[in-house]
Write a protein that holds these residues in place. Sequence first.
Motif, mmCIF file in Angstrom:
data_model
loop_
_atom_site.group_PDB
_atom_site.id
_atom_site.type_symbol
_atom_site.label_atom_id
_atom_site.label_comp_id
_atom_site.label_asym_id
_atom_site.label_seq_id
_atom_site.Cartn_x
_atom_site.Cartn_y
_atom_site.Cartn_z
ATOM 1 N N GLY A 1 7.860 -33.489 25.089
ATOM 2 C CA GLY A 1 7.844 -33.537 23.633
ATOM 3 C C GLY A 1 8.241 -32.213 23.017
ATOM 4 O O GLY A 1 8.190 -32.045 21.797
ATOM 5 N N TRP B 1 1.537 -41.909 20.751
ATOM 6 C CA TRP B 1 1.343 -43.292 21.194
ATOM 7 C C TRP B 1 0.172 -43.424 22.170
ATOM 8 O O TRP B 1 -0.492 -44.458 22.218
ATOM 9 C CB TRP B 1 2.624 -43.849 21.801
ATOM 10 C CG TRP B 1 3.127 -43.094 22.995
ATOM 11 C CD1 TRP B 1 4.006 -42.061 22.993
ATOM 12 C CD2 TRP B 1 2.749 -43.291 24.363
ATOM 13 N NE1 TRP B 1 4.215 -41.601 24.276
ATOM 14 C CE2 TRP B 1 3.453 -42.341 25.134
ATOM 15 C CE3 TRP B 1 1.885 -44.177 25.020
ATOM 16 C CZ2 TRP B 1 3.320 -42.261 26.521
ATOM 17 C CZ3 TRP B 1 1.759 -44.089 26.398
ATOM 18 C CH2 TRP B 1 2.471 -43.143 27.127
ATOM 19 N N VAL C 1 9.893 -44.452 10.959
ATOM 20 C CA VAL C 1 8.650 -43.712 11.256
ATOM 21 C C VAL C 1 7.935 -43.341 9.957
ATOM 22 O O VAL C 1 6.703 -43.474 9.842
ATOM 23 C CB VAL C 1 8.967 -42.450 12.105
ATOM 24 C CG1 VAL C 1 7.771 -41.513 12.175
ATOM 25 C CG2 VAL C 1 9.399 -42.855 13.510
ATOM 26 N N THR D 1 5.110 -40.618 17.087
ATOM 27 C CA THR D 1 6.163 -39.770 17.651
ATOM 28 C C THR D 1 5.495 -38.856 18.676
ATOM 29 O O THR D 1 4.262 -38.741 18.701
ATOM 30 C CB THR D 1 6.855 -38.925 16.572
ATOM 31 O OG1 THR D 1 5.853 -38.169 15.892
ATOM 32 C CG2 THR D 1 7.603 -39.784 15.576
ATOM 33 N N GLY D 2 6.325 -38.174 19.481
ATOM 34 C CA GLY D 2 5.754 -37.339 20.541
ATOM 35 C C GLY D 2 4.880 -38.190 21.455
ATOM 36 O O GLY D 2 5.253 -39.295 21.826
ATOM 37 N N TYR E 1 14.170 -40.663 23.084
ATOM 38 C CA TYR E 1 14.096 -41.806 22.154
ATOM 39 C C TYR E 1 12.645 -42.266 21.974
ATOM 40 O O TYR E 1 12.221 -42.606 20.863
ATOM 41 C CB TYR E 1 14.975 -42.958 22.655
ATOM 42 C CG TYR E 1 16.457 -42.739 22.390
ATOM 43 C CD1 TYR E 1 17.058 -43.223 21.230
ATOM 44 C CD2 TYR E 1 17.255 -42.029 23.272
ATOM 45 C CE1 TYR E 1 18.405 -43.010 20.970
ATOM 46 C CE2 TYR E 1 18.600 -41.801 23.029
ATOM 47 C CZ TYR E 1 19.175 -42.303 21.872
ATOM 48 O OH TYR E 1 20.507 -42.080 21.615
ATOM 49 N N VAL F 1 15.650 -44.486 12.581
ATOM 50 C CA VAL F 1 14.334 -44.226 13.164
ATOM 51 C C VAL F 1 13.501 -43.284 12.300
ATOM 52 O O VAL F 1 12.276 -43.478 12.177
ATOM 53 C CB VAL F 1 14.475 -43.717 14.624
ATOM 54 C CG1 VAL F 1 15.123 -42.350 14.698
ATOM 55 C CG2 VAL F 1 13.123 -43.671 15.305
ATOM 56 N N ASP F 2 14.133 -42.310 11.659
ATOM 57 C CA ASP F 2 13.369 -41.387 10.813
ATOM 58 C C ASP F 2 12.718 -42.129 9.647
ATOM 59 O O ASP F 2 11.536 -41.916 9.336
ATOM 60 C CB ASP F 2 14.288 -40.274 10.273
ATOM 61 C CG ASP F 2 14.724 -39.327 11.375
ATOM 62 O OD1 ASP F 2 14.054 -39.309 12.422
ATOM 63 O OD2 ASP F 2 15.737 -38.624 11.199
ATOM 64 N N GLU G 1 9.921 -40.448 22.252
ATOM 65 C CA GLU G 1 9.162 -39.464 21.470
ATOM 66 C C GLU G 1 9.555 -39.452 19.999
ATOM 67 O O GLU G 1 8.775 -39.042 19.151
ATOM 68 C CB GLU G 1 9.356 -38.069 22.071
ATOM 69 C CG GLU G 1 8.539 -37.907 23.331
ATOM 70 C CD GLU G 1 9.094 -36.830 24.226
ATOM 71 O OE1 GLU G 1 10.032 -36.133 23.811
ATOM 72 O OE2 GLU G 1 8.593 -36.720 25.357
ATOM 73 N N ARG G 2 10.773 -39.886 19.693
ATOM 74 C CA ARG G 2 11.184 -39.937 18.281
ATOM 75 C C ARG G 2 10.744 -41.237 17.609
ATOM 76 O O ARG G 2 11.026 -41.456 16.436
ATOM 77 C CB ARG G 2 12.702 -39.793 18.173
ATOM 78 C CG ARG G 2 13.257 -38.498 18.747
ATOM 79 C CD ARG G 2 12.851 -37.291 17.906
ATOM 80 N NE ARG G 2 13.220 -36.053 18.576
ATOM 81 C CZ ARG G 2 14.349 -35.394 18.356
ATOM 82 N NH1 ARG G 2 15.222 -35.847 17.479
ATOM 83 N NH2 ARG G 2 14.604 -34.277 19.000
ATOM 84 N N GLY G 3 10.155 -42.163 18.364
ATOM 85 C CA GLY G 3 9.685 -43.432 17.788
ATOM 86 C C GLY G 3 10.737 -44.511 17.774
ATOM 87 O O GLY G 3 10.617 -45.507 17.051
#
Lengths: 279, 128
Positions: free
Chosen positions: B126, B68, B57, B64-65, A220, B53-54, A222-224
Amino acid sequence: MDWWLWPVVLFAVTFAMGIVAVLAGVGGGVLFVPIVGAFFPFHLDFVRAGGLLLALTGSLAAAPRLLRNGLASLRLALPLALVSSATSIAGAVVGLALPSDALQIALGLLILGIAVLMWRARQSAHPGVAHPDALGLALGMHGSYHDPALGRDVAWAVHRTPAGFAAFGIIGLIAGMFGLGAGWANVPALNLLMGAPLKLAVGTSGFLLLGGAASASWIYLERGAVLPAIVVPSILGVMLGAQVGARLLHRASPRFVRRLVLALLFVAGARALLKGLGL
Amino acid sequence: MPPPEHEICARWLELGGRVGMALLAASFAIYASGLLPPLVPAQELTRLWALSVDRYVAATGAPTGWEWARMLAKGDVLNLLGIALLASVTAAACAAIVPALWRDGRRLQAAFAMLQVIVLVIAASGAI
Protein backbone atom coordinates in the motif's frame (compact mmCIF):
# COMPACT_ATOMS: atom_id res chain seq x y z
CA MET A 1 -32.33 -4.08 -15.72
CA ASP A 2 -32.16 -5.72 -12.26
CA TRP A 3 -28.63 -5.65 -10.83
CA TRP A 4 -28.32 -9.45 -10.57
CA LEU A 5 -28.91 -9.83 -14.30
CA TRP A 6 -25.56 -8.13 -15.01
CA PRO A 7 -23.42 -10.74 -13.25
CA VAL A 8 -25.50 -13.46 -14.96
CA VAL A 9 -24.97 -11.91 -18.42
CA LEU A 10 -21.32 -11.34 -17.59
CA PHE A 11 -20.94 -14.99 -16.58
CA ALA A 12 -22.55 -16.12 -19.87
CA VAL A 13 -20.35 -13.82 -21.99
CA THR A 14 -17.14 -14.76 -20.17
CA PHE A 15 -18.07 -18.45 -20.38
CA ALA A 16 -18.21 -18.09 -24.19
CA MET A 17 -14.99 -16.05 -24.03
CA GLY A 18 -13.28 -18.85 -22.09
CA ILE A 19 -14.21 -21.37 -24.81
CA VAL A 20 -12.99 -19.11 -27.62
CA ALA A 21 -9.79 -18.17 -25.74
CA VAL A 22 -8.73 -21.81 -25.37
CA LEU A 23 -9.61 -22.67 -28.97
CA ALA A 24 -7.69 -19.64 -30.25
CA GLY A 25 -4.75 -20.10 -27.85
CA VAL A 26 -5.03 -16.61 -26.35
CA GLY A 27 -5.41 -15.47 -22.72
CA GLY A 28 -8.82 -14.48 -21.37
CA GLY A 29 -7.64 -10.98 -20.42
CA VAL A 30 -6.91 -9.87 -23.98
CA LEU A 31 -10.53 -10.60 -24.94
CA PHE A 32 -12.12 -9.56 -21.64
CA VAL A 33 -10.92 -5.96 -21.37
CA PRO A 34 -11.83 -4.77 -24.91
CA ILE A 35 -15.11 -6.68 -25.14
CA VAL A 36 -16.47 -6.01 -21.64
CA GLY A 37 -15.06 -2.47 -21.73
CA ALA A 38 -16.83 -1.80 -25.03
CA PHE A 39 -20.19 -3.48 -24.48
CA PHE A 40 -20.89 -3.35 -20.73
CA PRO A 41 -21.73 -0.26 -18.65
CA PHE A 42 -18.74 -0.64 -16.27
CA HIS A 43 -16.01 1.97 -16.04
CA LEU A 44 -12.73 0.89 -17.58
CA ASP A 45 -11.00 1.07 -14.17
CA PHE A 46 -13.07 -1.88 -12.91
CA VAL A 47 -12.80 -3.77 -16.21
CA ARG A 48 -9.00 -3.52 -16.22
CA ALA A 49 -8.84 -4.85 -12.65
CA GLY A 50 -11.04 -7.74 -13.78
CA GLY A 51 -8.77 -8.41 -16.78
CA LEU A 52 -5.69 -8.63 -14.55
CA LEU A 53 -7.39 -10.98 -12.13
CA LEU A 54 -8.53 -13.17 -15.03
CA ALA A 55 -4.94 -13.34 -16.26
CA LEU A 56 -3.76 -14.15 -12.72
CA THR A 57 -6.25 -16.94 -12.05
CA GLY A 58 -5.80 -18.42 -15.55
CA SER A 59 -2.03 -18.56 -15.03
CA LEU A 60 -2.41 -20.02 -11.54
CA ALA A 61 -4.50 -22.81 -13.04
CA ALA A 62 -2.04 -23.55 -15.87
CA ALA A 63 1.39 -22.91 -14.32
CA PRO A 64 1.68 -25.97 -12.02
CA ARG A 65 1.23 -28.42 -14.93
CA LEU A 66 3.63 -26.45 -17.16
CA LEU A 67 6.28 -26.39 -14.42
CA ARG A 68 5.95 -30.11 -13.73
CA ASN A 69 6.26 -31.16 -17.36
CA GLY A 70 9.22 -28.83 -17.86
CA LEU A 71 7.57 -26.64 -20.49
CA ALA A 72 7.90 -23.57 -18.26
CA SER A 73 11.45 -22.64 -17.28
CA LEU A 74 12.10 -20.78 -14.04
CA ARG A 75 15.67 -20.10 -15.22
CA LEU A 76 14.23 -18.12 -18.11
CA ALA A 77 11.22 -16.67 -16.28
CA LEU A 78 12.64 -15.37 -12.98
CA PRO A 79 14.83 -12.50 -14.30
CA LEU A 80 12.27 -11.42 -16.91
CA ALA A 81 9.33 -11.67 -14.49
CA LEU A 82 11.16 -9.40 -12.08
CA VAL A 83 11.37 -6.66 -14.71
CA SER A 84 7.81 -7.07 -15.98
CA SER A 85 6.29 -7.14 -12.50
CA ALA A 86 8.13 -3.96 -11.50
CA THR A 87 6.97 -2.13 -14.63
CA SER A 88 3.43 -3.50 -14.31
CA ILE A 89 3.17 -1.64 -10.99
CA ALA A 90 4.16 1.56 -12.79
CA GLY A 91 1.66 0.72 -15.55
CA ALA A 92 -1.17 0.28 -13.06
CA VAL A 93 -0.36 3.58 -11.32
CA VAL A 94 -0.17 5.47 -14.63
CA GLY A 95 -3.32 3.77 -15.98
CA LEU A 96 -5.33 4.76 -12.91
CA ALA A 97 -4.10 8.35 -13.17
CA LEU A 98 -4.89 8.88 -16.87
CA PRO A 99 -8.15 10.50 -17.96
CA SER A 100 -10.74 7.94 -19.11
CA ASP A 101 -11.00 9.26 -22.67
CA ALA A 102 -7.24 9.13 -23.24
CA LEU A 103 -7.16 5.61 -21.86
CA GLN A 104 -10.05 4.49 -24.10
CA ILE A 105 -8.27 5.88 -27.17
CA ALA A 106 -4.99 4.22 -26.20
CA LEU A 107 -6.80 0.94 -25.48
CA GLY A 108 -8.57 1.07 -28.84
CA LEU A 109 -5.30 1.64 -30.69
CA LEU A 110 -3.55 -1.07 -28.68
CA ILE A 111 -6.28 -3.66 -29.34
CA LEU A 112 -6.24 -2.88 -33.06
CA GLY A 113 -2.45 -3.23 -32.95
CA ILE A 114 -2.72 -6.60 -31.16
CA ALA A 115 -5.24 -7.79 -33.77
CA VAL A 116 -2.82 -6.85 -36.56
CA LEU A 117 0.04 -8.56 -34.67
CA MET A 118 -2.01 -11.75 -34.33
CA TRP A 119 -3.07 -11.58 -37.96
CA ARG A 120 0.48 -11.22 -39.26
CA ALA A 121 2.29 -13.18 -36.55
CA ARG A 122 4.96 -15.67 -37.47
CA GLN A 123 6.15 -18.30 -35.07
CA SER A 124 9.22 -20.47 -35.08
CA ALA A 125 9.04 -23.87 -33.37
CA HIS A 126 12.83 -24.09 -32.93
CA PRO A 127 14.45 -20.74 -33.79
CA GLY A 128 17.96 -22.02 -33.07
CA VAL A 129 20.40 -19.77 -31.21
CA ALA A 130 23.84 -20.00 -32.79
CA HIS A 131 25.49 -17.54 -30.41
CA PRO A 132 23.91 -17.20 -26.96
CA ASP A 133 24.78 -13.77 -25.56
CA ALA A 134 26.96 -13.21 -22.51
CA LEU A 135 24.18 -11.80 -20.30
CA GLY A 136 21.86 -14.73 -21.01
CA LEU A 137 24.65 -17.19 -20.20
CA ALA A 138 25.62 -15.31 -17.03
CA LEU A 139 22.00 -15.43 -15.86
CA GLY A 140 21.79 -19.17 -16.55
CA MET A 141 19.18 -18.76 -19.28
CA HIS A 142 19.78 -22.09 -20.97
CA GLY A 143 18.79 -25.71 -20.42
CA SER A 144 16.75 -28.47 -21.98
CA TYR A 145 13.21 -29.83 -21.85
CA HIS A 146 11.60 -33.05 -22.98
CA ASP A 147 9.36 -32.71 -26.03
CA PRO A 148 6.95 -35.67 -26.07
CA ALA A 149 5.95 -34.95 -29.68
CA LEU A 150 9.57 -35.29 -30.82
CA GLY A 151 10.33 -38.03 -28.30
CA ARG A 152 13.62 -36.40 -27.24
CA ASP A 153 15.17 -33.68 -25.10
CA VAL A 154 15.50 -30.27 -26.75
CA ALA A 155 18.40 -28.04 -25.70
CA TRP A 156 17.75 -24.32 -25.64
CA ALA A 157 19.55 -21.03 -25.04
CA VAL A 158 18.68 -17.39 -25.68
CA HIS A 159 20.20 -14.41 -27.41
CA ARG A 160 19.45 -10.65 -27.48
CA THR A 161 18.90 -10.79 -23.69
CA PRO A 162 19.26 -7.00 -23.11
CA ALA A 163 16.61 -6.38 -25.79
CA GLY A 164 14.50 -9.09 -24.13
CA PHE A 165 14.68 -7.25 -20.79
CA ALA A 166 13.63 -4.01 -22.50
CA ALA A 167 10.74 -5.80 -24.24
CA PHE A 168 9.50 -7.31 -20.98
CA GLY A 169 9.74 -3.94 -19.30
CA ILE A 170 7.41 -2.48 -21.93
CA ILE A 171 5.12 -5.54 -21.86
CA GLY A 172 4.73 -5.24 -18.07
CA LEU A 173 3.95 -1.54 -18.35
CA ILE A 174 1.24 -2.16 -20.96
CA ALA A 175 -0.20 -5.13 -19.06
CA GLY A 176 -0.50 -3.13 -15.83
CA MET A 177 -1.90 -0.09 -17.58
CA PHE A 178 -4.58 -1.87 -19.59
CA GLY A 179 -5.18 -5.05 -17.56
CA LEU A 180 -4.74 -7.16 -20.67
CA GLY A 181 -2.54 -9.95 -19.36
CA ALA A 182 0.48 -10.33 -21.61
CA GLY A 183 0.50 -13.73 -23.28
CA TRP A 184 -0.06 -12.05 -26.67
CA ALA A 185 3.31 -10.29 -26.28
CA ASN A 186 5.27 -12.70 -24.05
CA VAL A 187 5.31 -15.51 -26.58
CA PRO A 188 6.62 -13.50 -29.57
CA ALA A 189 9.19 -11.77 -27.33
CA LEU A 190 10.52 -15.09 -25.98
CA ASN A 191 10.28 -16.96 -29.27
CA LEU A 192 11.09 -14.49 -32.03
CA LEU A 193 13.21 -11.96 -30.13
CA MET A 194 15.12 -14.13 -27.64
CA GLY A 195 15.11 -17.37 -29.63
CA ALA A 196 13.42 -19.67 -27.09
CA PRO A 197 11.68 -22.70 -28.66
CA LEU A 198 7.95 -22.08 -29.18
CA LYS A 199 6.72 -24.69 -26.66
CA LEU A 200 9.04 -23.34 -23.98
CA ALA A 201 7.97 -19.77 -24.83
CA VAL A 202 4.27 -20.64 -24.47
CA GLY A 203 4.85 -22.54 -21.20
CA THR A 204 7.13 -19.89 -19.68
CA SER A 205 4.72 -17.13 -20.67
CA GLY A 206 2.18 -18.69 -18.28
CA PHE A 207 4.57 -18.25 -15.36
CA LEU A 208 5.74 -14.81 -16.48
CA LEU A 209 2.15 -13.58 -16.38
CA LEU A 210 1.90 -14.41 -12.69
CA GLY A 211 4.40 -11.82 -11.46
CA GLY A 212 3.05 -8.95 -13.54
CA ALA A 213 -0.62 -9.71 -12.96
CA ALA A 214 -0.13 -10.20 -9.20
CA SER A 215 1.84 -6.93 -8.77
CA ALA A 216 -0.62 -4.83 -10.75
CA SER A 217 -3.64 -6.54 -9.13
CA TRP A 218 -2.45 -5.32 -5.73
CA ILE A 219 -2.43 -1.71 -6.99
CA TYR A 220 -5.98 -2.00 -8.36
CA LEU A 221 -7.14 -3.71 -5.15
CA GLU A 222 -5.64 -0.97 -2.96
CA ARG A 223 -7.22 1.80 -5.04
CA GLY A 224 -10.69 0.21 -4.61
CA ALA A 225 -11.01 -0.88 -8.25
CA VAL A 226 -11.85 -4.54 -7.62
CA LEU A 227 -15.63 -4.96 -7.77
CA PRO A 228 -16.62 -8.52 -6.80
CA ALA A 229 -19.89 -8.28 -8.81
CA ILE A 230 -17.76 -7.90 -11.95
CA VAL A 231 -14.66 -9.91 -11.10
CA VAL A 232 -16.04 -13.11 -9.57
CA PRO A 233 -18.64 -14.05 -12.24
CA SER A 234 -16.01 -13.28 -14.90
CA ILE A 235 -13.34 -15.50 -13.33
CA LEU A 236 -15.81 -18.35 -12.86
CA GLY A 237 -17.20 -17.89 -16.40
CA VAL A 238 -13.80 -17.89 -18.10
CA MET A 239 -12.49 -20.83 -16.07
CA LEU A 240 -15.54 -23.01 -16.76
CA GLY A 241 -15.55 -21.92 -20.42
CA ALA A 242 -11.87 -22.82 -20.71
CA GLN A 243 -12.62 -26.34 -19.50
CA VAL A 244 -15.36 -26.73 -22.13
CA GLY A 245 -13.05 -25.22 -24.74
CA ALA A 246 -10.34 -27.76 -23.92
CA ARG A 247 -12.83 -30.57 -24.62
CA LEU A 248 -13.88 -29.00 -27.93
CA LEU A 249 -10.29 -28.45 -29.01
CA HIS A 250 -10.06 -31.45 -31.34
CA ARG A 251 -13.39 -30.66 -33.05
CA ALA A 252 -13.02 -26.92 -33.69
CA SER A 253 -11.70 -25.41 -36.91
CA PRO A 254 -8.60 -23.38 -35.90
CA ARG A 255 -9.01 -21.12 -38.93
CA PHE A 256 -12.62 -20.24 -38.03
CA VAL A 257 -11.78 -19.59 -34.35
CA ARG A 258 -8.79 -17.44 -35.29
CA ARG A 259 -10.93 -15.36 -37.64
CA LEU A 260 -13.60 -15.02 -34.96
CA VAL A 261 -11.07 -13.73 -32.42
CA LEU A 262 -9.58 -11.29 -34.92
CA ALA A 263 -13.07 -10.01 -35.81
CA LEU A 264 -13.94 -9.60 -32.11
CA LEU A 265 -10.71 -7.70 -31.45
CA PHE A 266 -11.17 -5.41 -34.46
CA VAL A 267 -14.79 -4.59 -33.48
CA ALA A 268 -13.98 -4.11 -29.77
CA GLY A 269 -10.85 -2.07 -30.56
CA ALA A 270 -12.75 0.17 -32.96
CA ARG A 271 -15.54 0.66 -30.43
CA ALA A 272 -13.07 1.56 -27.65
CA LEU A 273 -11.42 4.05 -30.00
CA LEU A 274 -14.75 5.63 -30.98
CA LYS A 275 -15.86 5.75 -27.33
CA GLY A 276 -12.63 7.53 -26.39
CA LEU A 277 -13.12 10.03 -29.21
CA GLY A 278 -16.68 10.65 -28.00
CA LEU A 279 -18.24 9.33 -31.23
CA MET B 1 13.21 -34.24 -15.52
CA PRO B 2 12.39 -30.69 -14.32
CA PRO B 3 14.59 -29.37 -11.47
CA PRO B 4 13.28 -29.71 -7.86
CA GLU B 5 12.36 -26.03 -7.54
CA HIS B 6 9.75 -26.53 -10.28
CA GLU B 7 7.86 -29.06 -8.13
CA ILE B 8 8.11 -26.80 -5.04
CA CYS B 9 6.80 -23.81 -7.00
CA ALA B 10 4.05 -25.88 -8.65
CA ARG B 11 2.85 -27.21 -5.29
CA TRP B 12 2.54 -23.69 -3.80
CA LEU B 13 0.79 -22.29 -6.87
CA GLU B 14 -1.62 -25.23 -6.97
CA LEU B 15 -2.47 -25.08 -3.28
CA GLY B 16 -2.83 -21.29 -3.19
CA GLY B 17 -4.86 -21.22 -6.39
CA ARG B 18 -7.28 -23.85 -5.14
CA VAL B 19 -7.76 -22.32 -1.69
CA GLY B 20 -8.12 -18.84 -3.21
CA MET B 21 -10.72 -19.96 -5.75
CA ALA B 22 -12.70 -21.88 -3.10
CA LEU B 23 -12.64 -18.83 -0.84
CA LEU B 24 -13.73 -16.60 -3.71
CA ALA B 25 -16.64 -18.87 -4.68
CA ALA B 26 -17.79 -19.19 -1.05
CA SER B 27 -17.57 -15.47 -0.33
CA PHE B 28 -19.42 -14.61 -3.54
CA ALA B 29 -22.21 -17.04 -2.56
CA ILE B 30 -22.46 -15.23 0.81
CA TYR B 31 -22.53 -11.85 -0.99
CA ALA B 32 -25.09 -12.86 -3.62
CA SER B 33 -27.38 -14.56 -1.09
CA GLY B 34 -27.37 -11.50 1.17
CA LEU B 35 -26.18 -13.45 4.23
CA LEU B 36 -23.95 -10.51 5.09
CA PRO B 37 -25.03 -6.93 4.30
CA PRO B 38 -22.94 -5.34 1.53
CA LEU B 39 -21.09 -2.04 1.90
CA VAL B 40 -22.59 -0.86 -1.39
CA PRO B 41 -26.23 -1.93 -1.89
CA ALA B 42 -26.55 -3.97 -5.08
CA GLN B 43 -29.26 -1.76 -6.58
CA GLU B 44 -27.01 1.30 -6.28
CA LEU B 45 -24.11 -0.57 -7.83
CA THR B 46 -25.66 -0.43 -11.32
CA ARG B 47 -25.41 3.37 -11.17
CA LEU B 48 -22.04 3.56 -9.45
CA TRP B 49 -19.99 1.11 -11.51
CA ALA B 50 -20.00 3.55 -14.42
CA LEU B 51 -17.96 6.03 -12.33
CA SER B 52 -14.18 6.16 -12.31
CA VAL B 53 -12.65 4.44 -9.29
CA ASP B 54 -11.82 7.73 -7.55
CA ARG B 55 -15.41 8.94 -7.84
CA TYR B 56 -16.73 5.50 -6.87
CA VAL B 57 -14.63 5.46 -3.70
CA ALA B 58 -15.71 9.01 -2.84
CA ALA B 59 -19.38 8.13 -3.37
CA THR B 60 -19.41 4.83 -1.48
CA GLY B 61 -16.62 4.93 1.09
CA ALA B 62 -15.26 1.76 -0.52
CA PRO B 63 -12.04 0.61 1.16
CA THR B 64 -8.64 1.66 -0.18
CA GLY B 65 -5.24 0.38 0.91
CA TRP B 66 -5.70 -2.37 3.49
CA GLU B 67 -8.92 -0.90 4.93
CA TRP B 68 -10.80 -3.87 3.43
CA ALA B 69 -9.23 -6.16 6.04
CA ARG B 70 -11.22 -4.37 8.75
CA MET B 71 -14.49 -4.50 6.80
CA LEU B 72 -14.84 -8.22 6.18
CA ALA B 73 -18.27 -8.30 7.81
CA LYS B 74 -19.59 -6.66 4.62
CA GLY B 75 -20.64 -9.22 2.01
CA ASP B 76 -19.02 -7.48 -0.96
CA VAL B 77 -15.77 -6.61 0.84
CA LEU B 78 -15.44 -10.22 2.07
CA ASN B 79 -14.68 -11.25 -1.54
CA LEU B 80 -11.46 -9.23 -1.42
CA LEU B 81 -9.99 -11.78 1.00
CA GLY B 82 -9.95 -14.43 -1.76
CA ILE B 83 -8.60 -11.90 -4.26
CA ALA B 84 -5.79 -10.92 -1.87
CA LEU B 85 -4.93 -14.57 -1.33
CA LEU B 86 -4.77 -15.21 -5.09
CA ALA B 87 -2.56 -12.13 -5.51
CA SER B 88 -0.23 -13.40 -2.72
CA VAL B 89 0.35 -16.92 -4.06
CA THR B 90 3.12 -15.92 -6.50
CA ALA B 91 5.16 -14.28 -3.73
CA ALA B 92 4.75 -17.36 -1.52
CA ALA B 93 5.82 -19.68 -4.37
CA CYS B 94 8.88 -17.55 -5.16
CA ALA B 95 9.87 -17.41 -1.47
CA ALA B 96 9.47 -21.19 -1.22
CA ILE B 97 12.01 -21.93 -3.98
CA VAL B 98 14.77 -19.69 -2.57
CA PRO B 99 16.23 -22.32 -0.15
CA ALA B 100 16.33 -25.00 -2.89
CA LEU B 101 18.10 -22.67 -5.32
CA TRP B 102 20.54 -21.52 -2.63
CA ARG B 103 21.40 -25.09 -1.58
CA ASP B 104 21.99 -25.98 -5.23
CA GLY B 105 24.52 -23.14 -5.51
CA ARG B 106 22.38 -21.09 -7.87
CA ARG B 107 22.74 -17.93 -5.83
CA LEU B 108 21.88 -15.56 -8.69
CA GLN B 109 18.56 -17.26 -9.38
CA ALA B 110 17.84 -17.35 -5.65
CA ALA B 111 18.47 -13.59 -5.59
CA PHE B 112 16.04 -13.06 -8.50
CA ALA B 113 13.36 -15.09 -6.70
CA MET B 114 13.93 -13.06 -3.51
CA LEU B 115 13.80 -9.77 -5.44
CA GLN B 116 10.50 -10.90 -6.99
CA VAL B 117 9.13 -11.44 -3.50
CA ILE B 118 10.30 -7.95 -2.48
CA VAL B 119 8.62 -6.34 -5.52
CA LEU B 120 5.36 -8.15 -4.76
CA VAL B 121 5.53 -7.18 -1.08
CA ILE B 122 6.09 -3.53 -2.05
CA ALA B 123 3.08 -3.72 -4.40
CA ALA B 124 0.98 -5.26 -1.63
CA SER B 125 2.19 -2.89 1.07
CA GLY B 126 0.00 0.00 0.00
CA ALA B 127 3.06 2.25 -0.07
CA ILE B 128 2.65 2.99 -3.80
